[in-house]
Design a protein around this motif. Structure first.
Motif, PDB file in Angstrom:
ATOM      1  N   ARG A 345       0.665  -1.196  -0.159  1.00 53.31           N
ATOM      2  CA  ARG A 345      -0.194  -0.131  -0.030  1.00 53.31           C
ATOM      3  C   ARG A 345       0.912   1.409   0.020  1.00 53.31           C
ATOM      4  O   ARG A 345       1.988   1.490   0.558  1.00 53.31           O
ATOM      5  CB  ARG A 345      -0.963  -0.028   1.225  1.00 53.31           C
ATOM      6  N   LYS A 346       0.407   2.341  -0.584  1.00 49.53           N
ATOM      7  CA  LYS A 346       1.153   3.726  -0.891  1.00 49.53           C
ATOM      8  C   LYS A 346       0.592   4.325   0.498  1.00 49.53           C
ATOM      9  O   LYS A 346      -0.057   4.523   0.747  1.00 49.53           O
ATOM     10  CB  LYS A 346       0.532   4.231  -2.035  1.00 49.53           C
ATOM     11  N   VAL A 347       1.806   4.983   1.109  1.00 55.41           N
ATOM     12  CA  VAL A 347       1.784   5.607   2.472  1.00 55.41           C
ATOM     13  C   VAL A 347       2.747   6.778   2.204  1.00 55.41           C
ATOM     14  O   VAL A 347       4.052   6.522   2.163  1.00 55.41           O
ATOM     15  CB  VAL A 347       2.228   4.629   3.951  1.00 55.41           C
ATOM     16  N   LYS A 348       2.059   8.011   2.451  1.00 55.44           N
ATOM     17  CA  LYS A 348       3.099   9.043   2.376  1.00 55.44           C
ATOM     18  C   LYS A 348       3.753   9.479   3.410  1.00 55.44           C
ATOM     19  O   LYS A 348       3.491   9.080   4.477  1.00 55.44           O
ATOM     20  CB  LYS A 348       2.209  10.156   1.802  1.00 55.44           C
ATOM     21  N   PHE A 349       4.992   9.789   3.372  1.00 54.12           N
ATOM     22  CA  PHE A 349       5.587  10.309   4.600  1.00 54.12           C
ATOM     23  C   PHE A 349       6.136  11.788   4.366  1.00 54.12           C
ATOM     24  O   PHE A 349       6.469  12.175   3.115  1.00 54.12           O
ATOM     25  CB  PHE A 349       7.009   9.489   4.757  1.00 54.12           C
ATOM     26  N   PRO A 350       6.302  12.549   5.411  1.00 48.03           N
ATOM     27  CA  PRO A 350       6.689  13.999   5.350  1.00 48.03           C
ATOM     28  C   PRO A 350       8.358  14.282   5.258  1.00 48.03           C
ATOM     29  O   PRO A 350       8.927  13.538   5.763  1.00 48.03           O
ATOM     30  CB  PRO A 350       6.062  14.590   6.525  1.00 48.03           C
ATOM     31  N   PHE A 351       8.846  15.311   4.501  1.00 46.62           N
ATOM     32  CA  PHE A 351      10.110  15.510   4.755  1.00 46.62           C
ATOM     33  C   PHE A 351      10.450  16.508   5.935  1.00 46.62           C
ATOM     34  O   PHE A 351      11.498  16.312   6.563  1.00 46.62           O
ATOM     35  CB  PHE A 351      10.575  16.310   3.514  1.00 46.62           C
ATOM     36  N   ASP A 352       9.397  17.321   6.519  1.00 43.63           N
ATOM     37  CA  ASP A 352       9.373  17.765   7.802  1.00 43.63           C
ATOM     38  C   ASP A 352       8.379  17.099   8.540  1.00 43.63           C
ATOM     39  O   ASP A 352       7.174  17.285   8.290  1.00 43.63           O
ATOM     40  CB  ASP A 352       8.910  19.301   7.667  1.00 43.63           C
ATOM     41  N   LEU A 353       8.660  16.660   9.883  1.00 44.41           N
ATOM     42  CA  LEU A 353       7.744  16.010  10.795  1.00 44.41           C
ATOM     43  C   LEU A 353       7.468  16.764  11.947  1.00 44.41           C
ATOM     44  O   LEU A 353       8.297  17.119  12.708  1.00 44.41           O
ATOM     45  CB  LEU A 353       8.399  14.575  10.919  1.00 44.41           C
ATOM     46  N   ASP A 354       6.372  17.156  12.398  1.00 48.07           N
ATOM     47  CA  ASP A 354       5.917  17.485  13.443  1.00 48.07           C
ATOM     48  C   ASP A 354       5.004  16.553  14.385  1.00 48.07           C
ATOM     49  O   ASP A 354       4.063  15.830  13.909  1.00 48.07           O
ATOM     50  CB  ASP A 354       5.047  18.753  13.258  1.00 48.07           C
ATOM     51  N   VAL A 355       5.992  16.070  15.327  1.00 50.13           N
ATOM     52  CA  VAL A 355       5.407  14.674  16.192  1.00 50.13           C
ATOM     53  C   VAL A 355       4.266  15.319  17.390  1.00 50.13           C
ATOM     54  O   VAL A 355       4.106  14.453  18.247  1.00 50.13           O
ATOM     55  CB  VAL A 355       6.535  13.944  16.764  1.00 50.13           C
ATOM     56  N   THR A 356       4.186  16.567  17.563  1.00 49.92           N
ATOM     57  CA  THR A 356       3.277  16.871  18.629  1.00 49.92           C
ATOM     58  C   THR A 356       1.858  16.130  18.941  1.00 49.92           C
ATOM     59  O   THR A 356       1.926  15.842  19.934  1.00 49.92           O
ATOM     60  CB  THR A 356       2.765  18.450  18.203  1.00 49.92           C
ATOM     61  N   PRO A 357       1.350  15.432  17.938  1.00 50.88           N
ATOM     62  CA  PRO A 357       0.206  14.715  18.136  1.00 50.88           C
ATOM     63  C   PRO A 357       0.503  13.310  19.128  1.00 50.88           C
ATOM     64  O   PRO A 357      -0.267  12.563  19.302  1.00 50.88           O
ATOM     65  CB  PRO A 357      -0.312  14.235  16.725  1.00 50.88           C
ATOM     66  N   PHE A 358       2.104  13.015  19.102  1.00 47.05           N
ATOM     67  CA  PHE A 358       2.320  11.768  19.761  1.00 47.05           C
ATOM     68  C   PHE A 358       2.705  11.972  20.992  1.00 47.05           C
ATOM     69  O   PHE A 358       3.043  10.983  21.735  1.00 47.05           O
ATOM     70  CB  PHE A 358       3.454  11.104  18.974  1.00 47.05           C
ATOM     71  N   LEU A 359       2.753  13.154  21.554  1.00 46.09           N
ATOM     72  CA  LEU A 359       3.116  13.435  22.703  1.00 46.09           C
ATOM     73  C   LEU A 359       2.376  13.504  24.056  1.00 46.09           C
ATOM     74  O   LEU A 359       1.237  13.774  23.682  1.00 46.09           O
ATOM     75  CB  LEU A 359       3.984  15.061  22.828  1.00 46.09           C
ATOM     76  N   SER A 360       3.094  13.286  25.093  1.00 45.89           N
ATOM     77  CA  SER A 360       1.878  13.514  26.431  1.00 45.89           C
ATOM     78  C   SER A 360       1.925  15.097  26.681  1.00 45.89           C
ATOM     79  O   SER A 360       2.595  15.795  26.237  1.00 45.89           O
ATOM     80  CB  SER A 360       3.064  13.042  27.667  1.00 45.89           C
TER      81      SER A 360
END
Length: 575
Positions: A345-360
């Motif tokens: 399956r095609k899954v896009k990935f970013p060159f610039d990643l903001d991981v705020t949604p993963f954080l406590s």
């Protein structure tokens, strides 16, 4: 009778300054450009010499220019320091040994495939993109002959990277592979004749993610950390390990069940070196796949209910490493056919990643100031880059107008700017004020220039403003994060390495790695944002074959077919 020299003295105008340069029509264009470099300091690869009909090319026939004495040529390009006499004896490329050639040309070495070892070669090339790892390995003293297998593997990695930095040829990772197979026998497994394209008797293809994790485990067991910036000249991070500092994060885990409202949630912590990106029938981009892996349901015994219940397990990142690894879970075991299978399956990935949604919640609060400051700085720099490109485009437009006029014999002996004739001064320091105004910003100060929308800064002002912005970002970092050597303090990352898998078979196929080709200097960075802001080159490491590709090629690694598809991604902290 000897042939008379046909050289003529012409004028070259650059940033408002007029230079006298000798042009010999019997010599190649590169000789003329070198003479320009000696006067202006603009390297040959940055020179744009305007002539009638366009720009002077390296293979141009100089006799066709019909240059006249005193004719003016307009030059575009960022100047470097003027050439000076060499302090050491000159060594020509053909006289260099392999080590000297590798350093002089910055050539990247490939790795020889020793029999289905592309999984290892691709992993080693991406890990080599971590400069802090190279520094820590150089501080590692033990050799490869000890009784500790993990230490031997770490020493072998150190020696391998040293050897790769001293050659322009593909290097065989024999010692590293031999020790790896001793400490982890799974990588010595032999191929079965039933595996397509492998035959019998050779070593089996392995999983790049498994060897990635195994190498990190060895480094975690034996490689010491790096000191904090306040630790002076010490060479160790105490009892802290390098992988723990720069490549390991921490996750908080909350487990609760809706089936027992009176049961209190349980909490725990665990380290991680890889964030998993689960791929389902609805996964279209990496962020959603990672969130799926962080939010799971599981069945376990409930003491409150006295039976098995469904629990919600919510994981959130409470410590971010400077280097974040993500793994696309593309291989899984199909019970119905009793076989390992690949998800295409095609899954896009970013060159610039903001991981705020993963954080406590606690970590989100700590990174917020630096996160906001870096995004603000990036926005301002993008705007200034646009201004520089607009100013450059305007200069090129005016210079083309000048070049057309200079081709007219009636205008020989005059220099123009913006289409207005102006006499050439005999003083080489003379400047054309009109062109100066069209060029970079005045020297009113970098901070003041920021308050003048649309104005392009000079190189000097741009560098000064960037230094101030860097200091502002550093000042915005939370004290707890500032003391945590090797952490990410903003939640923002940029992609620097990719391991891909090619083919439909999970136990076969071919691994390739792609590593971002970083700029060598601030001067090159300024040149790029002015001329080619969207251009970013990457190295492609296909075992012993090394080449460069564009950013567009990396974008195409998101899957959807049997060609190379992203499998492991390495991100580094933005600063």
């Amino acid at each position: 009778m000897p042939k008379m020299s046909s050289a003529v003295s012409v004028k070259v105008k650059h940033n408002g300054v007029v230079h006298d340069v000798t042009l010999d029509p019997s010599s190649p264009a590169s000789a003329f450009k070198d003479a320009i470099y000696q006067k202006t300091g603009v390297p040959l690869d940055r020179q744009k010499v305007m002539i009638k009909g366009g720009m002077l090319k390296d293979d141009a026939d100089m006799t066709k220019l019909s240059a006249k004495p005193g004719q003016t040529f307009m030059l575009l390009g960022t100047a470097g320091p003027l050439p000076s006499a060499p302090k050491m004896n000159i060594t020509f490329i053909e006289d260099m040994d392999d080590s000297e050639l590798a350093k002089a040309t910055r050539t990247k070495a490939g790795l020889t495939n020793l029999g289905n070892t592309c999984y290892l070669n691709s992993t080693l090339q991406v890990l080599r993109a971590v400069p802090e790892l190279q520094l820590a390995l150089n501080n590692f003293a033990p050799g490869m002959g000890g009784v500790d297998g993990e230490s031997n593997l770490t020493a072998a990695l150190r020696e391998l990277y040293k050897a790769m930095g001293s050659t322009t040829e593909a290097f065989p990772p024999l010692a590293f592979l031999s020790i790896l197979r001793q400490v982890a026998p799974q990588f010595a497994e032999m191929a079965q004749s039933s595996q397509p394209g492998m035959g019998g008797g050779g070593y089996a293809q392995q999983d790049a993610e498994e060897v990635w994790v195994r190498i990190l485990n060895a480094l975690q067991a034996s490689l010491g950390g790096l000191p904090a910036s306040s630790a002076g000249g010490s060479t160790s991070g105490g009892n802290t390990k390098f992988v723990e500092q720069f490549m390991t994060g921490r996750i908080t885990v909350k487990r609760s069940t809706a089936e027992a409202a009176s049961e209190e949630p349980t909490y725990g912590e665990e380290p991680f070196s890889v964030l998993q990106c689960n791929i389902s029938s609805s996964t279209n981009e990496m962020t959603s796949g990672i969130l799926d892996s962080l939010n799971q349901q599981l069945e376990k015994h409930s003491d409150t209910l006295g039976r098995t219940a469904v629990y919600d397990e919510v994981r959130r990142v409470d410590r971010l490493p400077a280097y974040l690894t993500t793994h696309f879970v593309r291989f899984y075991w199909r019970r119905d056919i009793n076989k390992k299978t690949k998800i295409m399956r095609k899954v896009k990935f970013p060159f610039d990643l903001d991981v705020t949604p993963f954080l406590s919640g606690a970590l989100k609060e700590k990174i917020a100031p630096a996160h906001a400051k870096i995004l603000s700085v990036e926005k301002d720099r993008d705007e200034r880059a646009k201004n520089r490109r607009k100013a450059k485009a305007q200069r090129e437009k005016d210079v083309k107008s000048d070049a057309a006029k200079n081709a007219d014999p009636a205008s020989l002996g005059t220099a123009t700017s913006g289409g207005i004739d102006a006499p050439i001064s005999s003083d080489p320091r003379a400047t054309d004020q009109t062109e100066e105004r069209m060029g970079n910003a005045s020297s009113t100060g970098a901070v003041d220039a920021k308050s003048q929308p649309g104005q392009a800064l000079s190189d000097e002002d741009e560098r000064a403003l960037r230094a101030k912005e860097d200091a502002d970002v550093k000042a915005s970092v939370h004290p707890d994060l500032a003391k945590d050597t090797g952490c990410n303090y903003s939640g923002l990352y940029e992609l620097v390495g990719v391991v891909t898998h090619k083919g439909a078979a999970a136990d076969a196929g071919h691994y390739i790695s792609w590593v971002r080709k970083d700029l060598e200097s601030d001067e090159e960075a300024l040149q790029r944002i002015t001329e080619k802001p969207d251009e970013q080159e990457w190295y492609k490491f296909d075992d012993d074959r090394v080449s460069t590709v564009s950013k567009d090629k990396i974008r195409a690694l998101d899957g959807g077919g049997e060609d190379s598809v992203a499998y492991i991604l390495l991100y580094r902290s933005k600063k």
